[in-house]
Write a protein that holds these residues in place. Structure first.
Motif, short mmCIF file in Angstrom:
data_model
loop_
_atom_site.label_atom_id
_atom_site.label_comp_id
_atom_site.label_asym_id
_atom_site.label_seq_id
_atom_site.Cartn_x
_atom_site.Cartn_y
_atom_site.Cartn_z
N CYS A 1 0.83 -1.20 0.00
CA CYS A 1 0.00 0.00 0.00
C CYS A 1 0.87 1.25 0.00
N THR A 2 0.39 2.28 -0.69
CA THR A 2 1.18 3.50 -0.81
C THR A 2 1.37 4.20 0.53
N ILE A 3 0.45 4.00 1.47
CA ILE A 3 0.55 4.67 2.76
C ILE A 3 1.23 3.79 3.81
N CYS A 4 1.73 2.64 3.40
CA CYS A 4 2.27 1.68 4.35
C CYS A 4 3.79 1.75 4.39
N SER A 5 4.39 0.89 5.23
CA SER A 5 5.84 0.84 5.39
C SER A 5 6.28 -0.61 5.51
N SER A 6 7.58 -0.82 5.54
CA SER A 6 8.12 -2.18 5.59
C SER A 6 7.80 -2.88 6.91
N SER A 7 7.48 -2.14 7.96
CA SER A 7 7.14 -2.79 9.22
C SER A 7 5.78 -3.49 9.16
N TYR A 8 4.98 -3.15 8.12
CA TYR A 8 3.68 -3.78 7.95
C TYR A 8 3.59 -4.62 6.68
N LYS B 1 -2.25 10.34 9.77
CA LYS B 1 -1.25 11.23 10.36
C LYS B 1 0.14 10.98 9.78
N TYR B 2 0.44 9.72 9.51
CA TYR B 2 1.75 9.35 8.96
C TYR B 2 1.54 8.45 7.74
N PRO B 3 2.27 8.65 6.65
CA PRO B 3 3.27 9.71 6.47
C PRO B 3 2.62 11.08 6.34
N GLN B 4 3.35 12.09 6.80
CA GLN B 4 2.80 13.45 6.84
C GLN B 4 2.40 13.95 5.46
N TYR B 5 3.14 13.51 4.44
CA TYR B 5 2.84 14.00 3.10
C TYR B 5 1.62 13.34 2.47
N TYR B 6 0.87 12.55 3.25
CA TYR B 6 -0.41 12.01 2.79
C TYR B 6 -1.59 12.60 3.56
N GLN B 7 -1.32 13.56 4.44
CA GLN B 7 -2.41 14.21 5.17
C GLN B 7 -3.27 15.03 4.21
N ILE B 8 -4.51 15.28 4.63
CA ILE B 8 -5.45 15.93 3.71
C ILE B 8 -5.16 17.42 3.53
N ASN B 9 -4.25 18.00 4.33
CA ASN B 9 -3.93 19.41 4.09
C ASN B 9 -3.11 19.61 2.82
N LEU B 10 -2.70 18.49 2.18
CA LEU B 10 -2.06 18.59 0.85
C LEU B 10 -3.07 19.00 -0.22
N ILE B 11 -4.35 18.86 0.08
CA ILE B 11 -5.39 19.21 -0.89
C ILE B 11 -5.57 20.73 -0.90
N LYS B 12 -5.81 21.27 -2.08
CA LYS B 12 -6.00 22.71 -2.24
C LYS B 12 -7.17 23.18 -1.37
N GLU B 13 -7.02 24.39 -0.83
CA GLU B 13 -8.01 24.91 0.13
C GLU B 13 -9.40 25.00 -0.48
N GLU C 1 8.11 21.86 1.56
CA GLU C 1 8.90 20.63 1.61
C GLU C 1 8.01 19.40 1.66
N THR C 2 6.93 19.47 2.42
CA THR C 2 6.00 18.34 2.50
C THR C 2 5.32 18.10 1.16
N ILE C 3 4.94 19.17 0.49
CA ILE C 3 4.32 19.03 -0.84
C ILE C 3 5.30 18.37 -1.81
N LYS C 4 6.55 18.78 -1.75
CA LYS C 4 7.57 18.17 -2.62
C LYS C 4 7.73 16.69 -2.31
N THR D 1 -9.53 4.72 6.34
CA THR D 1 -8.45 5.70 6.41
C THR D 1 -8.56 6.68 5.26
N VAL D 2 -8.59 7.97 5.58
CA VAL D 2 -8.70 9.01 4.56
C VAL D 2 -7.33 9.66 4.36
N THR D 3 -6.93 9.80 3.11
CA THR D 3 -5.68 10.46 2.76
C THR D 3 -5.97 11.61 1.78
N CYS D 4 -4.95 12.36 1.46
CA CYS D 4 -5.13 13.44 0.48
C CYS D 4 -5.51 12.89 -0.89
#
Length: 360
Positions: A114-121, A284-296, A326-329, A255-258
């Motif tokens: 999954c794109t929001i996952c990590s190697s620990s899972y 919440k993690y990763p931070q660059y998938y939070q919904i504040n990445l979406i345009k206002e 930096e988060t957007i990048k 789970t909701v992401t951007c």
């Protein structure tokens, strides 16, 4: 005293904790040099004792900060909502009969990346990352100790299994279920991709069994974010379980992401008839998938279509806390990485740049 039922009545048993147990899986990022030696009591190792000592003094343990922040934002949170704790006071030393809630992760074996996952899972992500030891399993000593203690946990009310993907790698889980009192409620998190008849049969032996499906979108949103997954296959498995195992309760952990927020209304439309409960939370993690990445302007448009006050509060929080450049990048760099190594987002969500922020 900082009160939380998990601190004295909950156990989170997993690999990757240096033999320690934690009060729950909701803990914030763990960063500690306190390691449990094989001779230390599994229930009262130095790490978990330090958390209890902090709570008894009236302070918030460092691992609880994310949970407390969620409570302030939404009025909800794990320690406020767990129905299995009739006593939320904290004591430093516990015994088996104190345990009411138990969560177990036996390994990180998973069939998804999954794109929001990590190697620990997911061991597949570990392999993709070139990690020397991508496969992680719980220590034999911890598992043996747990099996010996389970019959003494006479007040155990709830046991939940996570992964990895328990339905994909189930042999150890099926064996461990034999040690758990049949009066306990037993649950498992699953991505819904595998119809595992032996495991379903074993779960049906318990008075109450619950399957919680970890989902974050439907159709093309699901297929992109859940690499190796197919939304139609998951829906078929859900309906098949409902048909042949009507005793098992079906819940959804949403789970909701951007990437998936624009799919929210369609997700709820399709999933609400499938489950007895759908619980929505915002990543919440990763931070660059939070919904504040979406345009206002897009966030405001979505908010105006939603009546649920908790969801609206989360959207307002995102509007009031825009991401750094930096988060957007990071988001777009990761999207490029996924295009090279897994799936191209434009093949699934071609309108992505219409709603995710870009840096000029």
């Amino acid at each position: 005293m900082f009160k939380c039922g998990y601190l004295s009545h909950g156990l989170y048993v997993s690999f990757g904790l240096d033999g320690n147990v934690l009060p729950c899986c909701f803990t914030s990022k763990l960063d500690s040099n306190l390691k449990r030696e094989p001779t230390d009591d599994l229930l009262n190792g130095p790490l978990v004792k330090s958390f209890r000592q902090t709570a008894i003094k009236g302070d918030i343990p460092d691992i609880c900060t994310d949970c407390v922040k969620l409570e302030k934002l939404t009025g909800r949170g794990p320690r406020l909502e767990n129905i299995y704790f009739n006593d939320t006071t904290v004591k430093e030393i516990i015994a088996e009969e104190d345990v009411r809630y138990l969560q177990i992760r036996l390994s990180n074996v998973c069939n998804f990346k999954c794109t929001i996952c990590s190697s620990s899972y997911s061991h597949l992500i570990g392999k993709e990352n070139g990690e020397k030891n991508p496969l992680n399993v719980i220590e034999d000593s911890v598992l043996t100790d747990l099996k010996q203690r389970l019959p003494k946990m006479i007040n155990l009310k709830f046991v939940i299994f996570g992964g990895g993907e328990p339905f994909y790698n189930s042999n150890g889980l099926i064996e461990l279920l034999d040690y758990i009192p049949k009066t306990a409620t037993v649950a498992a998190h699953t991505n819904g991709s595998v119809f595992n008849k032996p495991l379903l049969n074993k779960l049906s032996e318990f008075k109450t069994a619950v399957l919680t499906f970890s989902l974050d979108g439907t159709d093309r949103f699901f297929n992109y974010q859940r690499s190796n997954g197919n939304w139609n296959d998951v829906k078929k498995n859900i309906r098949k379980i409902q048909k042949f195992y009507p005793k098992i309760r079906m819940h959804c952990d949403h789970t909701v992401t951007c990437v998936t927020l624009p799919n929210l209304r369609e997700f709820l439309r399709q999933t609400t008839p499938l489950f007895t409960k759908v619980k929505t939370h915002f990543i919440k993690y990763p931070q660059y998938y939070q919904i504040n990445l979406i345009k206002e302007e897009v966030l405001n448009h979505i908010k105006n279509q939603i009546k649920d006050e908790v969801i609206r509060k989360n959207i307002n929080e995102a509007i009031n806390n825009p991401p750094s450049d930096e988060t957007i990048k990071e988001f777009w760099n990761y999207t490029d990485y996924l295009a090279r190594n897994r799936t191209n987002i434009y093949d699934y969500i071609p309108e992505i740049k219409d709603y995710i922020r870009c840096v000029n």
